[in-house]
Enzyme design. Structure first.
Site, PDB file in Angstrom:
ATOM      1  N   CYS A  81       0.938  -1.139  -0.026  1.00 49.78           N
ATOM      2  CA  CYS A  81      -0.068  -0.019  -0.090  1.00 49.78           C
ATOM      3  C   CYS A  81       0.786   1.232  -0.054  1.00 49.78           C
ATOM      4  O   CYS A  81       1.824   1.247   0.672  1.00 49.78           O
ATOM      5  CB  CYS A  81      -1.040  -0.200   1.267  1.00 49.78           C
ATOM      6  SG  CYS A  81      -2.039   1.478   1.412  1.00 49.78           S
ATOM      7  N   HIS A 101      -9.941   0.929   1.982  1.00 57.20           N
ATOM      8  CA  HIS A 101      -9.753   2.364   2.435  1.00 57.20           C
ATOM      9  C   HIS A 101     -10.977   2.953   2.676  1.00 57.20           C
ATOM     10  O   HIS A 101     -10.862   4.004   3.539  1.00 57.20           O
ATOM     11  CB  HIS A 101      -8.841   3.057   1.331  1.00 57.20           C
ATOM     12  CG  HIS A 101      -7.387   2.530   1.294  1.00 57.20           C
ATOM     13  ND1 HIS A 101      -6.352   2.911   2.408  1.00 57.20           N
ATOM     14  CD2 HIS A 101      -6.711   1.877   0.453  1.00 57.20           C
ATOM     15  CE1 HIS A 101      -5.317   2.425   2.114  1.00 57.20           C
ATOM     16  NE2 HIS A 101      -5.220   1.729   0.970  1.00 57.20           N
ATOM     17  N   HIS A 147      -9.081  -4.296  -1.672  1.00 56.46           N
ATOM     18  CA  HIS A 147      -7.899  -3.650  -0.796  1.00 56.46           C
ATOM     19  C   HIS A 147      -8.349  -2.025  -1.002  1.00 56.46           C
ATOM     20  O   HIS A 147      -8.320  -1.374   0.192  1.00 56.46           O
ATOM     21  CB  HIS A 147      -6.415  -3.780  -1.341  1.00 56.46           C
ATOM     22  CG  HIS A 147      -5.496  -2.906  -0.819  1.00 56.46           C
ATOM     23  ND1 HIS A 147      -4.555  -3.473  -0.067  1.00 56.46           N
ATOM     24  CD2 HIS A 147      -5.284  -1.400  -0.934  1.00 56.46           C
ATOM     25  CE1 HIS A 147      -3.867  -2.240   0.253  1.00 56.46           C
ATOM     26  NE2 HIS A 147      -4.318  -1.141  -0.220  1.00 56.46           N
ATOM     27  N   GLU A 148      -8.722  -1.427  -2.146  1.00 56.37           N
ATOM     28  CA  GLU A 148      -9.044   0.048  -2.185  1.00 56.37           C
ATOM     29  C   GLU A 148     -10.353   0.234  -1.593  1.00 56.37           C
ATOM     30  O   GLU A 148     -10.402   1.272  -0.872  1.00 56.37           O
ATOM     31  CB  GLU A 148      -9.092   0.587  -3.761  1.00 56.37           C
ATOM     32  CG  GLU A 148      -7.941   0.426  -4.397  1.00 56.37           C
ATOM     33  CD  GLU A 148      -6.586   0.998  -3.736  1.00 56.37           C
ATOM     34  OE1 GLU A 148      -6.828   2.057  -2.942  1.00 56.37           O
ATOM     35  OE2 GLU A 148      -5.619   0.404  -3.917  1.00 56.37           O
TER      36      GLU A 148
HETATM   37 NI    NI Z   1      -3.431   0.841   0.187  1.00 57.89          NI
END
Ligand code: NI
Length: 166
Positions: free
Chosen positions: A98, A144, A140-141
């Site tokens: 990341c 966030h 993963h995004e």
């Molecule tokens: Ni990330």
């Protein structure tokens, strides 16, 4: 177009749940462009989420088409506004990195395939099915947007997190 500074862990904005976009106005479009520019400029990134450039809204960009793991199976550049996972199947563990946690990688287990609903840059509602590396990058995004980092997903900070060799 603008290159934006990436917020680094433990910046509190990375822990903040983001708010949905209500209207696709010029401000959102500029945010999308900044995310794309920031992703491309890094040279190796396959995705950036708005909170990583300091904006707590539900917008991410993903593009795995230039990466080794994603080049054979992808949707190209994806602009995901208010994305939502409708279905997920299977499970797979992959090493994740990341831009907000530059010195470490971690082994994270996630569903292997997903069905995703989102608004694209033109505000059109779309649904895609994807799997493998692209599905991992998207998940993963999306994390966030809920204030989660891969560090929150590893089973053990002792055995599943690794310092990058510089
Ligand atoms: Ni990330």
């Amino acid at each position: 177009m603008a290159l934006r500074e990436i917020r680094l862990y433990p910046d509190p904005i990375l822990k903040t749940p983001c708010t949905a976009v209500q209207e696709l106005d010029g401000e959102v479009d500029a945010l999308v462009q900044d995310l794309i520019d920031t992703m491309l400029e890094s040279g190796h990134s396959v995705g950036v989420a708005a909170p990583q450039i300091g904006v707590p809204r539900r917008v991410v960009v993903v593009d795995v088409s230039k990466s080794k793991l994603g080049k054979n199976q992808n949707h190209g550049l994806l602009v995901l506004i208010n994305p939502e996972i409708m279905e997920s199947h299977g499970g797979k563990t992959m090493r994740e990195g990341c831009m907000s946690v530059p010195d470490y990688t971690g082994n994270v287990s996630r569903p292997e395939s997903i069905v995703l609903q989102f608004l694209d840059r033109e505000g059109k509602q779309r649904v895609i099915q994807t799997e493998g590396f692209e599905a991992v990058a998207i998940q993963h995004e999306l994390d966030h947007l809920d204030g989660l980092l891969f560090l929150d997903r590893v089973s053990s900070l002792k055995t599943d997190v690794f310092r990058r060799k510089s």
